[in-house]
Design a protein around this motif. Structure first.
Motif, short mmCIF file in Angstrom:
data_model
loop_
_atom_site.label_atom_id
_atom_site.label_comp_id
_atom_site.label_asym_id
_atom_site.label_seq_id
_atom_site.Cartn_x
_atom_site.Cartn_y
_atom_site.Cartn_z
N ARG A 1 87.23 3.92 149.89
CA ARG A 1 86.88 4.81 150.77
C ARG A 1 87.77 6.00 150.71
N ALA A 2 88.78 6.13 149.37
CA ALA A 2 89.47 7.24 149.10
C ALA A 2 88.72 8.46 148.55
N PRO A 3 88.90 9.51 149.25
CA PRO A 3 88.15 10.68 148.87
C PRO A 3 88.21 10.93 147.34
N ASP A 4 87.12 11.62 146.84
CA ASP A 4 87.13 11.95 145.35
C ASP A 4 87.89 13.24 145.06
N GLY A 5 88.16 13.77 143.82
CA GLY A 5 88.71 14.88 143.64
C GLY A 5 90.25 14.96 143.52
N ALA A 6 90.55 16.01 143.10
CA ALA A 6 92.06 16.14 142.95
C ALA A 6 92.81 16.20 144.25
N ARG A 7 94.03 15.77 144.14
CA ARG A 7 95.04 15.78 145.33
C ARG A 7 95.65 16.84 145.46
N ALA B 1 103.84 15.42 140.38
CA ALA B 1 103.43 16.43 139.49
C ALA B 1 102.00 16.47 139.35
N HIS B 2 101.19 15.44 139.80
CA HIS B 2 99.71 15.50 139.97
C HIS B 2 98.94 15.95 141.15
N VAL B 3 99.81 16.57 141.96
CA VAL B 3 99.54 17.20 143.24
C VAL B 3 99.35 18.84 143.09
N GLY B 4 98.07 19.36 143.61
CA GLY B 4 98.05 20.72 143.38
C GLY B 4 98.75 21.39 144.52
N VAL B 5 99.48 22.44 144.49
CA VAL B 5 99.98 22.93 145.54
C VAL B 5 99.57 24.62 145.92
N GLU B 6 99.73 24.71 147.25
CA GLU B 6 99.40 25.95 147.64
C GLU B 6 100.52 26.37 148.64
N ILE B 7 101.20 27.43 148.51
CA ILE B 7 102.27 27.97 149.42
C ILE B 7 102.13 29.33 150.18
N VAL B 8 102.06 29.43 151.34
CA VAL B 8 101.71 30.47 152.24
C VAL B 8 102.93 30.83 152.74
N VAL B 9 103.46 32.03 152.80
CA VAL B 9 104.69 32.51 153.68
C VAL B 9 104.11 33.72 154.32
N ALA B 10 104.40 33.46 155.62
CA ALA B 10 104.11 34.59 156.83
C ALA B 10 102.70 34.86 156.56
N GLY B 11 101.72 33.99 156.37
CA GLY B 11 100.20 34.34 156.24
C GLY B 11 99.90 34.87 154.86
N ARG B 12 100.76 34.84 153.86
CA ARG B 12 100.52 35.51 152.56
C ARG B 12 100.74 34.38 151.47
N GLN B 13 99.58 34.03 150.90
CA GLN B 13 99.64 33.01 149.66
C GLN B 13 100.69 33.53 148.58
N ILE B 14 101.61 32.76 148.25
CA ILE B 14 102.55 33.23 147.05
C ILE B 14 102.34 32.10 145.85
N TRP B 15 101.80 31.27 146.15
CA TRP B 15 101.55 30.20 145.02
C TRP B 15 100.22 29.38 145.48
N PRO B 16 99.39 29.55 144.46
CA PRO B 16 99.32 29.95 142.92
C PRO B 16 99.20 31.53 143.29
#
Length: 204
Positions: free
Chosen positions: A143-149, A176-191
């Motif tokens: 039952r684990a969802p498909d797609g990248a982590r 390392a296999h997990v994609g990362v998004e980082i948001v600072v004060a409402g602004r995405q700095i990564w990617p």
């Protein structure tokens, strides 16, 4: 009759400091025979060697405390951080914060790569609450969802760290296999392309 000059040079009973017997000021001179103690020149000559030896013995006395983050010199705290592969401490953090970082990294090391460790570490470095959304979880077999982590981090500030240093801190802690998004004060700095987060993601 006892010579008063001899009595003057003899050490008094040792005082207790932090549970240990303190070394007296004239610990080496006090071991000389009485006849030598009566010779002022010889006593002063021995004190030269006593002063040199005292420096070496002081290092030996404090050796048990060098691995204690609460007591060790700040240079040793940074060295101990390297043992745990902790993120390099920025000079903008004061000595107390650097000690706390080492203690926190040591405490969270068994949980490294998990949500719990990531929140604890990032809140310490940023000095602000951290909100995490992620794709991880516990699922029944098949039952684990498909797609990248993925994991999405939101903070109001990166604290004393520059944004690029904060990004490196996060990327070092996330698997390392997990994609990362980082948001600072409402602004995405990564990617760094500023793209909007993927649709359908819900905070857990």
């Amino acid at each position: 009759m006892t010579d008063p000059a001899i009595v003057t040079h003899r050490p008094s009973a040792p005082a207790s400091v932090a549970g240990h017997s303190a070394r007296q000021h004239d610990w080496l001179v006090g071991q000389l025979p009485a006849g030598m103690l009566a010779d002022d020149f010889f006593v002063r000559f021995v004190r030269i060697f006593q002063a040199e030896a005292h420096t070496l013995l002081s290092h030996a006395d404090t050796l048990p405390h060098l691995a204690d983050p609460r007591l060790a010199p700040i240079e040793m705290v940074r060295y101990l951080s390297g043992w745990l592969a902790a993120p390099e401490v920025d000079d903008a953090y004061g000595p107390h914060a650097q000690r706390q970082m080492l203690l926190t990294v040591a405490k969270t090391l068994p949980w490294r790569g998990t949500r719990k460790a990531l929140v604890t570490l990032l809140e310490l470095y940023s000095g602000a609450p951290v909100t995490i959304s992620e794709s991880g979880g516990v699922f029944d077999q098949g039952r684990a969802p498909d797609g990248a982590r993925w994991v999405r981090l939101e903070v109001t500030s990166t604290g004393p760290l520059a944004e690029e240093d904060f990004v490196e801190l996060v990327r070092d802690e996330v698997p390392a296999h997990v994609g990362v998004e980082i948001v600072v004060a409402g602004r995405q700095i990564w990617p760094g392309d500023g793209s909007a987060p993927a649709a359908g993601r819900q905070e857990r």
